[in-house]
Design an enzyme around this catalytic site. Structure first.
Site, PDB file in Angstrom:
ATOM      1  CB  SER A 188     -12.273  -1.011   1.159  1.00 55.72           C
ATOM      2  OG  SER A 188     -10.926  -1.211   1.232  1.00 55.72           O
ATOM      3  NE  ARG A 218      -3.503   2.059   3.041  1.00 53.39           N
ATOM      4  CZ  ARG A 218      -3.218   3.109   3.832  1.00 53.39           C
ATOM      5  NH1 ARG A 218      -2.294   3.200   4.382  1.00 53.39           N
ATOM      6  NH2 ARG A 218      -4.269   3.967   4.018  1.00 53.39           N
ATOM      7  CE  LYS A 233      -8.608   5.298   4.275  1.00 57.76           C
ATOM      8  NZ  LYS A 233      -9.091   4.469   2.969  1.00 57.76           N
TER       9      LYS A 233
HETATM   10  C1  LIG Z   1      -7.231  -5.442   3.621  1.00 57.96           C
HETATM   11  C2  LIG Z   1      -7.634  -4.086   3.385  1.00 57.96           C
HETATM   12  N1  LIG Z   1      -8.662  -3.422   4.013  1.00 57.96           N
HETATM   13  C3  LIG Z   1      -9.038  -2.180   3.621  1.00 57.96           C
HETATM   14  C4  LIG Z   1      -8.021  -1.378   3.077  1.00 57.96           C
HETATM   15  C5  LIG Z   1      -8.331  -0.008   2.593  1.00 57.96           C
HETATM   16  O1  LIG Z   1      -8.007   0.171   1.221  1.00 57.96           O
HETATM   17  P1  LIG Z   1      -8.760   1.521   0.619  1.00 57.96           P
HETATM   18  O2  LIG Z   1     -10.205   1.590   0.903  1.00 57.96           O
HETATM   19  O3  LIG Z   1      -8.562   1.479  -0.947  1.00 57.96           O
HETATM   20  O4  LIG Z   1      -8.041   2.718   1.252  1.00 57.96           O
HETATM   21  P2  LIG Z   1      -6.516   2.770   1.098  1.00 57.96           P
HETATM   22  O5  LIG Z   1      -5.773   1.923   1.879  1.00 57.96           O
HETATM   23  O6  LIG Z   1      -6.078   3.173  -0.277  1.00 57.96           O
HETATM   24  O7  LIG Z   1      -6.223   4.154   2.093  1.00 57.96           O
HETATM   25  C6  LIG Z   1      -6.643  -1.981   2.711  1.00 57.96           C
HETATM   26  N2  LIG Z   1      -5.909  -0.996   1.936  1.00 57.96           N
HETATM   27  N3  LIG Z   1      -6.616  -3.094   2.964  1.00 57.96           N
HETATM   28  C1  LIG Z   2      -6.490   1.241   5.438  1.00 58.91           C
HETATM   29  C2  LIG Z   2      -7.445   0.948   6.359  1.00 58.91           C
HETATM   30  N1  LIG Z   2      -8.944   0.636   5.773  1.00 58.91           N
HETATM   31  C3  LIG Z   2      -9.720   0.459   6.777  1.00 58.91           C
HETATM   32  S1  LIG Z   2      -9.034   0.581   8.324  1.00 58.91           S
HETATM   33  C4  LIG Z   2      -7.364   0.935   7.768  1.00 58.91           C
HETATM   34  C5  LIG Z   2      -6.184   1.188   8.481  1.00 58.91           C
HETATM   35  C6  LIG Z   2      -5.739   0.112   9.337  1.00 58.91           C
HETATM   36  O1  LIG Z   2      -4.882   0.363  10.023  1.00 58.91           O
HETATM   37  P1  LIG Z   2      -4.349  -0.212  11.599  1.00 58.91           P
HETATM   38  O2  LIG Z   2      -4.254  -1.515  11.429  1.00 58.91           O
HETATM   39  O3  LIG Z   2      -3.212   0.367  11.986  1.00 58.91           O
HETATM   40  O4  LIG Z   2      -5.408   0.488  12.369  1.00 58.91           O
END
Ligand SMILES: Cc1ncc(COP(=O)(O)OP(=O)(O)O)c(N)n1
Ligand SMILES: Cc1ncsc1CCOP(=O)(O)O
Length: 494
Positions: free
Chosen positions: A390, A321, A419
């Site tokens: 997601s 990511r 995030k």
């Molecule tokens: C396994 C997993 N779940 C959720 C996310 C979040 O992805 P997304 O909604 O594309 O947001 P960003 O990661 O781009 O901020 C993820 N990366 N992985």
């Molecule tokens: C990218 C993303 N999408 C949903 S929650 C999240 C952040 C997850 O990070 P953490 O495991 O540090 O809470």
């Protein structure tokens, strides 16, 4: 005295002596959604499953007395409008709504399932003029939409135009329900628009004669879900699932069409609609490969270096990511991640950059909901990549379900610092609910604010994979944390 916690929803509608529609269906729905239902009865109908025999419109004074009694003591969080019978009722309700600031759902009831007239001629014009401008959502079926527009709607291809035209008449938004439209891909399709955005909800075509009360139940389920705090899009998805469940479980009670069943919060994926911006094309959807088993521990990291470090520990699913690279540097990072995945026989998903992922023949891509607006989903499927999506809400799950991805990510389970999130945490009970609804058909992973301690309770929901960023990348000893998390996943799997 204890303060009130239960939302209040009013139904301003007619009584159905047969118990399948009208006020009776609305109250059964409100009960299932755990909201308190109040009623303003606009008319008493004498009807059974065959016919509407008699309609007695409520006298003006009685109507006003009901509204006043409720207004002074049990104010509505949401109002649902059903049968409004005549111009006098429409005018009085419209007058009351002038001072009401809550959400209003209007089911423009005109004709019963058995064919009985429930709205006098000429009332439709009055409803358009006086009530439509105060409706946050109108829920007509095909014939009601035709009556409102005073023209025939010839099929699915004319629905988007028709819905936009109804909004132009003054309603804030409209969903035209597709129960009376032809099925496509053995699904029925409803279309919602507010004149700016629009989407389709497509649900299983349920073959039953027992459809009495469908429109009342749909609109009251939407009202109840809104009162429970759901966003409109979520409320529409939940209400459509509730009605599908009710149609599937409906039984004939009299000699004619039986009532839709009211059997609690929808639980089965088969009842849930899929959400799409465009009317689903005729024919099969793109197919994505499966993830070859459960994902297990799923670290989400921002560099190929991290991928190398964690794959050595035995991690079998990981995501690159990257948010701060572009051009050649980005491509190189993705190439290295893909190569590491091959070397360690691990699933490496690439976040966001689906075109490069295809070109580099990655194992899979992970897309957020905004990415779905721009990505070429058919191209990803054609290239043989896995797709992860997601989701944070009901309608986002409905959207993911429309794509039949390789896995669905559910989050945030807890609040996260990794995030900025416009969504509240879904919590463990909701995750458990998702596992129940989706777990039989989809590979799942849970994400958001999960650390080792929380991973135990998350895995107890039945989800077989936890995705995490900070608990691993900000740990003092990431290798030790990963070892412990992998052991937890293994224990949960046995
Ligand atoms: C396994 C997993 N779940 C959720 C996310 C979040 O992805 P997304 O909604 O594309 O947001 P960003 O990661 O781009 O901020 C993820 N990366 N992985
Ligand atoms: C990218 C993303 N999408 C949903 S929650 C999240 C952040 C997850 O990070 P953490 O495991 O540090 O809470």
């Amino acid at each position: 005295m204890a303060s009130r916690k239960k939302p209040i929803v009013w139904s301003i509608a007619g009584s159905d002596s047969g118990g399948g529609a009208g006020i009776q269906a609305d109250l059964a729905t409100f009960h299932n959604f755990a909201v308190h239902g109040c009623t303003v009865i606009t008319a008493i109908t004498a009807q059974n499953s065959f016919a509407v025999g008699h309609v007695s419109v409520t006298p003006r004074r009685t109507l006003a007395a009901q509204i006043n009694a409720l207004d002074s003591d049990l104010p509505a969080d949401v109002i649902k409008l059903g049968m409004l019978a005549d111009e006098g009722v429409v005018s009085m309700v419209a007058k009351y709504l002038e001072g009401y600031i809550g959400f209003v759902v209007c089911d423009p009831v005109m004709v019963s399932t058995s064919g009985g007239e429930l709205m006098a001629t000429g009332v439709c014009e009055c409803l358009i003029e006086k009530l439509l401008p105060r409706c946050d959502l109108l829920t007509p079926n095909l014939s009601e939409a035709e009556a409102i527009l005073n023209r025939k709607i010839k099929g699915l291809d004319e629905i988007e135009r028709a819905a936009a035209d109804i909004v132009a008449l003054g309603a804030r938004s409209v969903i035209i329900t597709g129960g009376h439209l032809t099925a496509r891909n053995n699904e029925r399709h409803d279309y919602w628009t507010d004149g700016i955005e629009g989407f389709w909800l497509s649900g299983a075509n349920i073959d039953t004669l027992n459809t009495h009360g469908t429109g009342c139940t749909f609109s009251s389920a939407i009202a109840a879900a809104i009162a429970r705090g759901y966003d409109l899009r979520d409320a529409l998805v939940i209400a459509k699932a509730y009605v599908s469940q009710g149609l599937r479980m409906a039984v004939q009670l009299g000699g004619g069409p039986g009532p839709v069943a009211h059997v609690g919060w929808p639980q089965r994926l088969a009842d849930f609609p899929s959400f799409s911006r465009r009317l689903p094309a005729l024919g099969p959807r793109p197919v994505f490969p499966s993830c070859d088993g459960e994902l297990g521990l799923y670290p989400v990291v921002d560099s190929a270096d991290w991928i190398a470090r964690l794959l050595v520990c035995g991690v079998k699913t990981i995501q690159l990511r990257v948010k701060n690279l572009q051009g050649e540097a980005l491509r190189k990072e993705i190439q290295r991640a893909v190569a590491l995945g091959r070397e360690y026989n691990a699933r490496v998903f690439i976040n966001d950059f689906w075109k490069i992922a295809i070109e580099e023949q990655a194992y899979g891509v992970h897309l957020g909901q905004e990415d779905l607006d721009v990505a070429d989903i058919a191209m990803i499927a054609k290239a043989g990549l896995r797709l992860g999506v997601s989701t944070h809400t009901y309608y986002e799950v409905a959207r993911a379900h429309g794509l039949r991805p390789s896995y669905i990510a559910i989050g945030p389970v807890y609040s996260t610092t990794s995030k900025q999130m416009p969504f509240s945490p879904q919590g463990v009970p909701q995750l458990r609910r998702w596992v129940g609804i989706l777990g039989g058909d989809y590979t799942l992973t849970a994400i958001g604010g999960i650390d080792i301690k929380r991973a135990k309770e998350v895995l107890r929901t039945g989800v077989r994979s936890v995705a995490m960023i900070s608990a691993i990348t900000q740990a003092e000893d990431p290798e030790a944390v990963v070892a412990e998390l992998m052991a937890l996943h293994e224990a949960a799997a046995t």
